[in-house]
Motif scaffolding. Structure first.
Motif, mmCIF file in Angstrom:
data_model
loop_
_atom_site.group_PDB
_atom_site.id
_atom_site.type_symbol
_atom_site.label_atom_id
_atom_site.label_comp_id
_atom_site.label_asym_id
_atom_site.label_seq_id
_atom_site.Cartn_x
_atom_site.Cartn_y
_atom_site.Cartn_z
ATOM 1 N N ASP A 63 0.847 -1.189 0.000
ATOM 2 C CA ASP A 63 0.000 0.000 0.000
ATOM 3 C C ASP A 63 0.885 1.241 0.000
ATOM 4 O O ASP A 63 1.536 1.548 0.989
ATOM 5 C CB ASP A 63 -0.908 -0.009 1.237
ATOM 6 N N PHE A 64 0.906 1.955 -1.117
ATOM 7 C CA PHE A 64 1.759 3.133 -1.249
ATOM 8 C C PHE A 64 1.381 4.252 -0.273
ATOM 9 O O PHE A 64 2.185 5.133 0.006
ATOM 10 C CB PHE A 64 1.677 3.692 -2.677
ATOM 11 N N GLU A 65 0.143 4.213 0.219
ATOM 12 C CA GLU A 65 -0.332 5.282 1.095
ATOM 13 C C GLU A 65 -0.086 4.983 2.576
ATOM 14 O O GLU A 65 -0.451 5.777 3.437
ATOM 15 C CB GLU A 65 -1.837 5.510 0.869
ATOM 16 N N ALA A 66 0.516 3.853 2.883
ATOM 17 C CA ALA A 66 0.697 3.456 4.288
ATOM 18 C C ALA A 66 2.166 3.237 4.622
ATOM 19 O O ALA A 66 2.532 2.259 5.269
ATOM 20 C CB ALA A 66 -0.115 2.189 4.572
ATOM 21 N N LEU A 67 3.010 4.150 4.179
ATOM 22 C CA LEU A 67 4.443 4.029 4.426
ATOM 23 C C LEU A 67 4.838 4.808 5.682
ATOM 24 O O LEU A 67 4.621 6.016 5.759
ATOM 25 C CB LEU A 67 5.235 4.561 3.223
ATOM 26 N N TYR A 70 15.828 -7.674 -7.199
ATOM 27 C CA TYR A 70 14.960 -8.691 -7.767
ATOM 28 C C TYR A 70 14.062 -8.110 -8.859
ATOM 29 O O TYR A 70 13.271 -7.197 -8.594
ATOM 30 C CB TYR A 70 14.084 -9.322 -6.682
ATOM 31 N N PRO A 71 14.136 -8.637 -10.080
ATOM 32 C CA PRO A 71 13.266 -8.144 -11.157
ATOM 33 C C PRO A 71 11.788 -8.235 -10.811
ATOM 34 O O PRO A 71 11.001 -7.348 -11.175
ATOM 35 C CB PRO A 71 13.625 -9.065 -12.331
ATOM 36 N N GLY A 72 11.402 -9.277 -10.098
ATOM 37 C CA GLY A 72 9.995 -9.442 -9.732
ATOM 38 C C GLY A 72 9.495 -8.332 -8.832
ATOM 39 O O GLY A 72 8.366 -7.844 -8.992
ATOM 40 N N VAL A 73 10.319 -7.927 -7.903
ATOM 41 C CA VAL A 73 9.966 -6.835 -6.995
ATOM 42 C C VAL A 73 9.863 -5.521 -7.762
ATOM 43 O O VAL A 73 8.897 -4.757 -7.610
ATOM 44 C CB VAL A 73 11.002 -6.712 -5.857
ATOM 45 N N ARG A 74 10.834 -5.262 -8.600
ATOM 46 C CA ARG A 74 10.843 -4.003 -9.349
ATOM 47 C C ARG A 74 9.641 -3.918 -10.291
ATOM 48 O O ARG A 74 9.025 -2.872 -10.445
ATOM 49 C CB ARG A 74 12.161 -3.848 -10.119
ATOM 50 N N GLN A 75 9.298 -5.042 -10.925
ATOM 51 C CA GLN A 75 8.154 -5.044 -11.825
ATOM 52 C C GLN A 75 6.850 -4.860 -11.049
ATOM 53 O O GLN A 75 5.933 -4.160 -11.506
ATOM 54 C CB GLN A 75 8.096 -6.360 -12.614
ATOM 55 N N GLU A 121 4.158 -0.370 -11.903
ATOM 56 C CA GLU A 121 2.892 0.248 -12.292
ATOM 57 C C GLU A 121 2.414 1.273 -11.257
ATOM 58 O O GLU A 121 1.864 2.316 -11.617
ATOM 59 C CB GLU A 121 1.815 -0.822 -12.505
ATOM 60 N N GLY A 122 2.623 0.975 -9.982
ATOM 61 C CA GLY A 122 2.220 1.916 -8.945
ATOM 62 C C GLY A 122 2.967 3.232 -9.053
ATOM 63 O O GLY A 122 2.399 4.314 -8.868
ATOM 64 N N GLN A 123 4.248 3.143 -9.367
ATOM 65 C CA GLN A 123 5.047 4.358 -9.543
ATOM 66 C C GLN A 123 4.613 5.126 -10.788
ATOM 67 O O GLN A 123 4.551 6.358 -10.793
ATOM 68 C CB GLN A 123 6.532 3.986 -9.645
ATOM 69 N N ARG A 124 4.298 4.399 -11.851
ATOM 70 C CA ARG A 124 3.829 5.039 -13.079
ATOM 71 C C ARG A 124 2.507 5.780 -12.839
ATOM 72 O O ARG A 124 2.320 6.902 -13.330
ATOM 73 C CB ARG A 124 3.627 3.985 -14.173
ATOM 74 N N LEU A 125 1.621 5.151 -12.087
ATOM 75 C CA LEU A 125 0.343 5.797 -11.778
ATOM 76 C C LEU A 125 0.549 7.042 -10.934
ATOM 77 O O LEU A 125 -0.084 8.081 -11.161
ATOM 78 C CB LEU A 125 -0.582 4.809 -11.048
ATOM 79 N N PHE A 126 1.429 6.959 -9.949
ATOM 80 C CA PHE A 126 1.706 8.116 -9.097
ATOM 81 C C PHE A 126 2.225 9.273 -9.931
ATOM 82 O O PHE A 126 1.870 10.435 -9.703
ATOM 83 C CB PHE A 126 2.726 7.750 -8.021
ATOM 84 N N ALA A 127 3.053 8.971 -10.909
ATOM 85 C CA ALA A 127 3.670 10.012 -11.734
ATOM 86 C C ALA A 127 2.649 10.807 -12.543
ATOM 87 O O ALA A 127 2.938 11.922 -12.985
ATOM 88 C CB ALA A 127 4.692 9.393 -12.672
ATOM 89 N N GLN A 128 1.453 10.256 -12.697
ATOM 90 C CA GLN A 128 0.423 10.938 -13.485
ATOM 91 C C GLN A 128 -0.433 11.893 -12.643
ATOM 92 O O GLN A 128 -1.350 12.531 -13.168
ATOM 93 C CB GLN A 128 -0.486 9.893 -14.150
ATOM 94 N N LYS A 129 -0.141 11.999 -11.353
ATOM 95 C CA LYS A 129 -0.927 12.879 -10.501
ATOM 96 C C LYS A 129 -0.799 14.334 -10.948
ATOM 97 O O LYS A 129 0.254 14.772 -11.398
ATOM 98 C CB LYS A 129 -0.482 12.748 -9.037
ATOM 99 N N GLN A 130 -1.893 15.049 -10.817
ATOM 100 C CA GLN A 130 -1.925 16.463 -11.202
ATOM 101 C C GLN A 130 -1.821 17.351 -9.964
ATOM 102 O O GLN A 130 -2.284 16.974 -8.891
ATOM 103 C CB GLN A 130 -3.231 16.755 -11.955
ATOM 104 N N PRO A 131 -1.199 18.527 -10.086
ATOM 105 C CA PRO A 131 -0.689 19.167 -11.307
ATOM 106 C C PRO A 131 0.682 18.646 -11.763
ATOM 107 O O PRO A 131 1.169 19.011 -12.814
ATOM 108 C CB PRO A 131 -0.588 20.631 -10.907
ATOM 109 N N GLY A 132 1.303 17.798 -10.953
ATOM 110 C CA GLY A 132 2.604 17.258 -11.314
ATOM 111 C C GLY A 132 3.143 16.388 -10.194
ATOM 112 O O GLY A 132 2.566 16.326 -9.101
ATOM 113 N N THR A 179 15.409 6.671 -16.078
ATOM 114 C CA THR A 179 15.804 5.677 -17.074
ATOM 115 C C THR A 179 14.735 4.629 -17.328
ATOM 116 O O THR A 179 14.601 4.134 -18.450
ATOM 117 C CB THR A 179 17.097 4.959 -16.651
ATOM 118 N N VAL A 180 13.963 4.257 -16.291
ATOM 119 C CA VAL A 180 13.018 3.147 -16.413
ATOM 120 C C VAL A 180 11.578 3.541 -16.091
ATOM 121 O O VAL A 180 10.662 3.290 -16.874
ATOM 122 C CB VAL A 180 13.437 1.969 -15.495
ATOM 123 N N ILE A 181 11.380 4.161 -14.936
ATOM 124 C CA ILE A 181 10.015 4.443 -14.493
ATOM 125 C C ILE A 181 9.370 5.545 -15.324
ATOM 126 O O ILE A 181 8.252 5.388 -15.830
ATOM 127 C CB ILE A 181 9.996 4.836 -12.991
#
Length: 210
Positions: free
Chosen positions: A63-67, A87-92, A96-107, A117-119
């Motif tokens: 849960d990204f909101e419970a850190l 671990y590739p499995g962990v990074r994969q 997607e969660g990081q990609r979704l976070f990056a789309q938050k507005q206004p930035g 390089t990747v995300i």
């Protein structure tokens, strides 16, 4: 808008990311906390850090909101996170969660090892923040010695070098500077100077991209 801030441990990128996010009024994600949270969860459950399948399952349910940043900022959890982050499995699972976070507005401002390089290779501005291993070790020691007065600066330097080696040479998403990132070496800078230079470099990147 996405601002990617990458760099090795204790380079100052986390502090700079907070200041940049506050300056622009953007959302902030310290992606290193995600790996620390996975490692902490595994330790709490008595699971081996060398079990990639177990680590991947934990990452998939994170849960990204419970850190709990206070609990995750220990030397032991940092070392544990460095183990499971290869671990590739962990990074994969966290991708997607990081990609979704990056789309938050206004930035959004994301800091980590592989944001530019990747995300978020499409980020409008990218910084790669670094400093000499000795400077980084001294900064980290100043933080950790408050919790452990017996901690030596030499042992922290050894940890820094070991983590640099692991992060830079992992097969999946290694730590490296993006081709279009701007380099910021904070070795001889205080935080105010580094913050001003970070904003200057970001503005230069944004102006160049129109």
């Amino acid at each position: 808008m996405i601002i990617a801030i990458d760099g090795p441990t204790a380079s100052g990128k986390g502090t700079l990311a907070k200041r940049v996010a506050a300056h622009y009024g953007f959302h902030l994600l310290d992606t290193g906390l995600l790996y620390r949270a996975v490692a902490q969860t595994m330790r709490d459950a008595g699971q081996s850090l060398h079990n990639e399948n177990a680590a991947t399952l934990v990452a998939q349910k994170l849960d990204f909101e419970a850190l709990d940043e206070r609990r995750l900022r220990t030397r032991e959890i940092g070392d544990a996170a460095s183990v499971i982050s290869v671990y590739p499995g962990v990074r994969q699972a966290l991708f997607e969660g990081q990609r979704l976070f990056a789309q938050k507005q206004p930035g959004a401002v994301l800091d980590g090892r592989d944001i530019g390089t990747v995300i978020c290779p499409e980020a409008e501005a990218k910084l790669f923040v670094t400093a000499t291993p000795e400077i980084r070790a001294h900064r980290r020691w100043l933080e950790l010695v408050k919790q452990d007065p017996a901690l030596s600066e030499e042992s922290v330097l050894e940890d820094i070098r070991r983590r640099d080696e692991r992060d830079s040479n992992r097969s999946h998403a290694p730590l490296k500077i993006a081709d279009d990132a701007r380099l910021l070496d904070t070795s001889g800078m205080d935080i105010e100077t580094a913050s001003r230079e970070a904003l200057r470099l970001i503005e230069a990147s944004l102006s160049r991209k129109g």
